[in-house]
Design an enzyme around this catalytic site. Structure first.
Site, PDB file in Angstrom:
ATOM      1  NE  ARG A 252     -15.974 -25.296  19.230  1.00 52.24           N
ATOM      2  CZ  ARG A 252     -15.933 -23.991  18.976  1.00 52.24           C
ATOM      3  NH1 ARG A 252     -16.966 -23.399  18.426  1.00 52.24           N
ATOM      4  NH2 ARG A 252     -14.858 -23.289  19.250  1.00 52.24           N
TER       5      ARG A 252
ATOM      6  N   GLY B 104      -5.651 -15.055  35.733  1.00 50.67           N
ATOM      7  CA  GLY B 104      -4.862 -16.210  35.317  1.00 50.67           C
ATOM      8  C   GLY B 104      -4.194 -16.939  36.461  1.00 50.67           C
TER       9      GLY B 104
ATOM     10  CE  LYS C 293     -10.203 -11.444  33.312  1.00 53.35           C
ATOM     11  NZ  LYS C 293      -8.964 -11.081  32.574  1.00 53.35           N
TER      12      LYS C 293
ATOM     13  N   GLY D 270      -1.346 -12.531  18.974  1.00 52.37           N
ATOM     14  CA  GLY D 270      -2.239 -13.409  19.713  1.00 52.37           C
ATOM     15  C   GLY D 270      -2.682 -12.861  21.059  1.00 52.37           C
TER      16      GLY D 270
END
Length: 435
Positions: free
Chosen positions: A46, A136, A212, A194
């Site tokens: 973007r 991951g 998942k 975070g």
């Protein structure tokens, strides 16, 4: 000389930038393992002006993400945009329809549209890869689809969301008062670090883990994905008192996704559980993920590692690209979509197990008798009862641990107590993991 595998990259956030860095850093090694070079030719995101810590000037910048699927200098499109629908799904459909392979880290899209995309990929003879969508950098998709392919797997379970695991394991740490830390305080810390989004609902309400789980269940049991039948309870209502009581009983609390293939159908649930302190999942702390699968010949398999972040997720994406470079484009779910079983949702009420029940009640005579009478009338056998007081939010804390019995009986007992003036807030029901 073998031609390089040319890829287009949609999405240049943390993971997208990580893919670029990894392909640069390990280019020679990747080429040796893949049998040819893997090169980025085009990117789309973007914001062109954002500094992502990598040189993007060498790639063609495409404003319309969907145009990546139509480029002649692209063999594979990597989607790291996210979202179950919208631009990500449009790009997936266009890429596969155009005869190009597709790699994604988008667990929501695979959970909702994976069968459609896999069917289209089979028809076009291209690959649909999604190792990065679950856990991951842990190679659990490859492990189930390939490493354990000869086994009948009867259940798969694990810790599938790093945000929730960070919160629950951090709540075990003593606060300034010497007691366990409150959910709200730890969530705020996770957001500051975070680990949690500004709106953490997707994680803490269990939806991310459920996406998942539905993918893992499909792979493990050779069944069509059925996200809608996953029973989901998140960790929003777990209290510091629950963490303390679980510890006193010899357990840790973890958000566990569980899938089982039973004679009644496919059972799938994401729910906070009490995990025995000597169980491998009890030692999975911080933002780590872990998955356990039981095969009839291989036995218990444990996959554990970092379930999110730039490095691990980028590693899984590039692993999929190496497979495609080698020509490994087999069926996305381990077998052709037409061979996947359509399993009905198994009823939860017929399952048996032990339960942890936490009540906050008013401090008056007769309340304990009311709770135990409801259990008795519903056929629930009580193994232990603990009364503490006062609770942090007023009233008295009562914890019941049940003997092994039908889950339907526990649900019936809680229905009997619903609306009772003796209760302060809703009870907390957590299953005890005994496997």
């Amino acid at each position: 000389m073998t031609k390089p595998l040319r890829i287009a990259l949609a999405g240049l956030g943390t993971v997208g930038a990580g893919v670029v860095k990894l392909l640069d850093a390990n280019a020679a090694l990747i080429e040796r393992r893949a049998g040819r070079a893997i090169e980025i030719t085009a990117v789309s995101a973007r914001d062109r002006t954002r500094d992502r810590g990598v040189d993007l000037s060498r790639f063609a910048w495409i404003d319309d993400t969907a145009d990546l699927a139509r480029r002649d200098d692209v063999d594979v499109v990597v989607e790291l945009v996210g979202g179950s629908d919208g631009p990500a799904l449009t790009l997936a459909r266009a890429t596969i329809a155009g005869g190009k392979s597709f790699v994604t880290a988008n667990k929501a899209m695979i959970a909702h549209h994976g069968l459609e995309l896999a069917t289209a990929a089979e028809a076009k003879g291209v690959a649909l890869k999604y190792e990065a969508a679950v856990a991951g950098g842990i190679p659990v998709i490859k492990g189930l689809r390939e490493g354990a392919a000869a086994n009948e797997i009867d259940h798969v379970f694990g810790i599938l969301n790093g945000t929730c695991n960070y919160i629950l394991s951090t709540m075990e740490s003593p606060s300034v008062s010497g007691h366990g830390r409150d959910f709200g305080d730890v969530l705020a810390e996770a957001q500051a670090l975070g680990y949690a989004e500004a709106d953490p609902s997707f994680d803490i309400d269990g939806v991310d883990a459920a996406h998942k789980l539905s993918i893992l269940a499909s792979l493990a049991f050779g069944a069509t994905i059925d996200f809608d039948s996953v029973a989901i309870t998140g960790i929003r209502h777990v209290k510091a008192a629950d963490i303390a009581e679980a510890a006193a009983l010899g357990y840790k609390i973890r958000l566990v996704g569980l899938g089982e293939a039973t004679s009644k159908g496919l059972f799938q649930r994401v729910h906070p559980c009490l995990v025995p302190v000597d169980h491998p999942l009890a030692h999975v702390t911080g933002s780590l993920n872990a998955v356990v699968a039981e095969g009839n010949y291989v036995g218990r398999l444990l996959f554990q590692g970092r379930g999110a972040g730039e490095g691990p997720t980028a590693s899984a994406v590039v692993a999929d690209l190496i497979d495609i470079a080698r020509g490994e484009t087999g069926p996305a779910f381990g077998m052709p979509v037409a061979s996947l079983a359509h399993l009905p949702a198994a009823p939860a009420g017929e399952r048996r197990g032990r339960a942890y029940l936490r009540f906050t009640v008013v401090d008056k005579p007769g309340v304990l008798a009311e709770l135990t009478a409801a259990m008795r009338d519903a056929g629930v056998s009580i193994e232990s009862l603990i009364q503490r007081g006062p609770a942090a939010d007023g009233g008295v804390l009562i914890v019941l641990v049940t003997h092994d019995g039908p889950e339907a009986s526990v649900a019936h007992a809680l229905e009997k107590l619903e609306g009772s003036p003796s209760l302060i807030g809703a009870p907390m029901w957590m299953h005890i993991l005994d496997s």
